[in-house]
Design a protein around this motif. Sequence first.
Motif, PDB file in Angstrom:
ATOM      1  N   PRO A 107      22.099  10.751 -35.464  1.00 17.99           N
ATOM      2  CA  PRO A 107      21.237   9.788 -37.108  1.00 17.99           C
ATOM      3  C   PRO A 107      20.907  11.233 -37.930  1.00 17.99           C
ATOM      4  O   PRO A 107      21.267  11.080 -38.994  1.00 17.99           O
ATOM      5  N   THR A 108      20.292  11.896 -37.954  1.00 14.56           N
ATOM      6  CA  THR A 108      19.684  13.781 -38.028  1.00 14.56           C
ATOM      7  C   THR A 108      21.235  14.338 -39.001  1.00 14.56           C
ATOM      8  O   THR A 108      20.884  15.706 -39.118  1.00 14.56           O
ATOM      9  N   LEU A 109      22.107  14.284 -38.370  1.00 19.79           N
ATOM     10  CA  LEU A 109      23.282  15.491 -38.729  1.00 19.79           C
ATOM     11  C   LEU A 109      24.659  14.950 -38.481  1.00 19.79           C
ATOM     12  O   LEU A 109      25.564  14.503 -37.891  1.00 19.79           O
ATOM     13  N   PRO A 110      24.954  14.450 -39.881  1.00 14.83           N
ATOM     14  CA  PRO A 110      26.478  13.602 -39.501  1.00 14.83           C
ATOM     15  C   PRO A 110      27.345  14.225 -40.051  1.00 14.83           C
ATOM     16  O   PRO A 110      28.302  13.871 -40.209  1.00 14.83           O
ATOM     17  N   GLU A 111      27.037  15.598 -40.522  1.00 20.87           N
ATOM     18  CA  GLU A 111      28.130  16.790 -40.217  1.00 20.87           C
ATOM     19  C   GLU A 111      28.836  16.311 -38.949  1.00 20.87           C
ATOM     20  O   GLU A 111      29.627  16.650 -38.353  1.00 20.87           O
ATOM     21  N   ALA A 112      28.169  16.346 -38.204  1.00 17.87           N
ATOM     22  CA  ALA A 112      28.723  16.268 -36.619  1.00 17.87           C
ATOM     23  C   ALA A 112      29.642  15.061 -36.116  1.00 17.87           C
ATOM     24  O   ALA A 112      30.777  14.421 -35.968  1.00 17.87           O
ATOM     25  N   LYS A 113      29.100  14.116 -36.619  1.00 12.49           N
ATOM     26  CA  LYS A 113      29.738  12.200 -36.424  1.00 12.49           C
ATOM     27  C   LYS A 113      29.507  11.757 -37.509  1.00 12.49           C
ATOM     28  O   LYS A 113      28.090  11.634 -38.260  1.00 12.49           O
ATOM     29  N   THR A 114      30.592  11.521 -38.981  1.00 13.96           N
ATOM     30  CA  THR A 114      29.905  10.778 -39.899  1.00 13.96           C
ATOM     31  C   THR A 114      28.859   9.635 -39.607  1.00 13.96           C
ATOM     32  O   THR A 114      29.297   8.659 -38.756  1.00 13.96           O
ATOM     33  N   LEU A 115      28.390   9.205 -40.420  1.00 14.64           N
ATOM     34  CA  LEU A 115      27.466   7.935 -40.665  1.00 14.64           C
ATOM     35  C   LEU A 115      28.053   7.127 -41.317  1.00 14.64           C
ATOM     36  O   LEU A 115      28.106   5.814 -41.358  1.00 14.64           O
ATOM     37  N   THR A 116      28.704   7.613 -42.727  1.00 18.37           N
ATOM     38  CA  THR A 116      28.761   6.627 -43.446  1.00 18.37           C
ATOM     39  C   THR A 116      30.912   6.585 -44.085  1.00 18.37           C
ATOM     40  O   THR A 116      31.115   5.930 -45.463  1.00 18.37           O
ATOM     41  N   SER A 117      31.163   7.902 -43.717  1.00 16.97           N
ATOM     42  CA  SER A 117      32.292   8.482 -44.098  1.00 16.97           C
ATOM     43  C   SER A 117      33.701   7.585 -43.812  1.00 16.97           C
ATOM     44  O   SER A 117      34.091   8.237 -42.471  1.00 16.97           O
ATOM     45  N   LEU A 118      33.584   5.844 -44.535  1.00 16.46           N
ATOM     46  CA  LEU A 118      35.065   5.768 -43.050  1.00 16.46           C
ATOM     47  C   LEU A 118      36.500   5.535 -43.626  1.00 16.46           C
ATOM     48  O   LEU A 118      36.989   5.479 -43.064  1.00 16.46           O
ATOM     49  N   THR A 119      36.495   6.696 -45.089  1.00 17.65           N
ATOM     50  CA  THR A 119      37.514   6.170 -45.193  1.00 17.65           C
ATOM     51  C   THR A 119      37.724   8.303 -45.115  1.00 17.65           C
ATOM     52  O   THR A 119      37.097   8.513 -45.037  1.00 17.65           O
ATOM     53  N   TYR A 120      39.320   8.658 -44.821  1.00 16.86           N
ATOM     54  CA  TYR A 120      40.362   9.921 -44.329  1.00 16.86           C
ATOM     55  C   TYR A 120      39.603  10.810 -45.646  1.00 16.86           C
ATOM     56  O   TYR A 120      39.099  12.249 -45.363  1.00 16.86           O
ATOM     57  N   ALA A 121      39.722  10.040 -46.420  1.00 18.36           N
ATOM     58  CA  ALA A 121      39.451  10.937 -48.333  1.00 18.36           C
ATOM     59  C   ALA A 121      37.682  11.604 -48.168  1.00 18.36           C
ATOM     60  O   ALA A 121      37.691  12.405 -48.691  1.00 18.36           O
ATOM     61  N   ALA A 122      37.404  10.537 -47.930  1.00 18.64           N
ATOM     62  CA  ALA A 122      35.435  11.044 -47.594  1.00 18.64           C
ATOM     63  C   ALA A 122      35.179  11.403 -46.707  1.00 18.64           C
ATOM     64  O   ALA A 122      34.637  12.403 -46.856  1.00 18.64           O
ATOM     65  N   ARG A 123      35.454  11.427 -45.628  1.00 19.54           N
ATOM     66  CA  ARG A 123      35.097  12.737 -44.219  1.00 19.54           C
ATOM     67  C   ARG A 123      35.438  13.772 -44.385  1.00 19.54           C
ATOM     68  O   ARG A 123      34.293  14.794 -44.704  1.00 19.54           O
ATOM     69  N   ASN A 124      36.716  14.028 -45.621  1.00 20.27           N
ATOM     70  CA  ASN A 124      37.165  15.634 -45.919  1.00 20.27           C
ATOM     71  C   ASN A 124      36.014  15.636 -46.886  1.00 20.27           C
ATOM     72  O   ASN A 124      36.064  17.305 -47.549  1.00 20.27           O
ATOM     73  N   GLN A 125      35.661  15.271 -47.830  1.00 24.11           N
ATOM     74  CA  GLN A 125      34.765  15.672 -48.949  1.00 24.11           C
ATOM     75  C   GLN A 125      33.891  15.708 -48.420  1.00 24.11           C
ATOM     76  O   GLN A 125      33.117  17.039 -49.094  1.00 24.11           O
TER      77      GLN A 125
END
Length: 362
Positions: A107-125
């Motif tokens: 929960p405190t480290l979204p860099e490791a596994k995303t919490l909110t970036s559900l699209t490929y583009a959003a995670r790359n960003q």
Amino acid sequence: MNHRQTEVLIIGGGFAGVAVAQGLAKEGVEVTLVDKKEYFEVTFATLRNVTAPRLHGNTPRKLYRDFLKGTFIQAGVSSMTHHRVELDTGESIEFQQAIIATGSRYPTLPEAKTLTSLTYAARNQEMQNAHQSLTSAASVLIIGGGSVGVELAGEIASAFPDKSITLAHSGDRLLESSPPKAQLKAWEQLIAKGIKVKFNRRFKKQGDAYRCEKTGETLSVDKAYECVGMMPNTEFLQSNLSGVLDTKGLVKVDEMARVQGYDNLYALGDCSTLDSRKHGFLASVQGGFLAKNIAKSIKGKKVKTYKTPPLVMVTPTGTDSGVAQLPFGVTTMKFVIGLKQKDMGITNMYKMYGTTPDLRAE
Ligand SMILES: Cc1cc2nc3c(=O)[nH]c(=O)nc-3n(C[C@H](O)[C@H](O)[C@H](O)COP(=O)(O)OP(=O)(O)OC[C@H]3O[C@@H](n4cnc5c(N)ncnc54)[C@H](O)[C@@H]3O)c2cc1C
């Protein structure tokens, strides 16, 4: 409201879910996989993606539609009974058998596994933004000396040798679940990179600074990463199947990965009690094991019990060093560490799933 049916439903497309989907497809079994995200991600490479994004580009990630065999539905499962799931899209799916492979989060480290970036583009960003945020920090505090904290400290030191980096750990050894030699070697390698390692510290945010509740010491840093508190993603079971969860929120299973009390439900990987060690490599092996067992049981053949395979675990401490735990001991030999350093296991993992990294993403 849309209502679907499937023979085998897989909830979660991480290492375990994708391995079981690909394995069942190979056996000719029709599957449906549901995941909140539209892409698979090799988590092994996410920290280096933050510190040195040019090394592997977006190759840790690949759209499910580009390699997954079987039907893919992008949706979150919000609740479940033993024969049906409700999705956050308003749809529902009825199944004969279901495999719970919803993994874990930090929960405190979204860099490791995303919490909110559900699209490929959003995670790359999200990764690019994380890199920018790190680049502009002169001093960094990493809280937690497990494998994620150790790896992150080393990666930052390799990419930014001039930053002031402190790694604080609540215990008196790094990598606490590893053999003593691995703990010592990891510490030596981080110290050699100029990282300040502080043991027996519990830093908590207080105003703009971080204060250790044990010693009273205060640290002011430009950027802090809290690499603690891994949690299983099993909240969706609370409403109808809470009895299958143990006190840590893990799904209780027998040695065939069957959920206790149900002969048509299975659970694998980080969200399950099948193995006490939580690794993506093991989750993949479990997926392959379960695919074979389900195919056998459909054919009326005898199924096998799960046994932990010999484990090879490499914890990088930067781009040029690391600690490897092998079945016969611990080593820091360059050629062993180099096997992981090459591309952080990205190619190997995709190979296990019968595909290759998306090289357009380099
Ligand atoms: C930084 C880092 C480095 C690591 N390095 C290594 C390594 O080098 N080697 C190694 O073996 N392991 C490593 N690990 C551990 C490894 O990542 C985990 O053990 C692995 O992710 C577990 O796989 P899984 O399939 O059980 O779950 P996950 O990978 O967590 O996947 C679960 C999936 O389920 C989906 N999901 C969750 N809830 C729902 C829901 N309600 N509805 C629909 N979908 C849902 C998620 O979106 C996700 O795609 C590392 C972990 C981290 C964080």
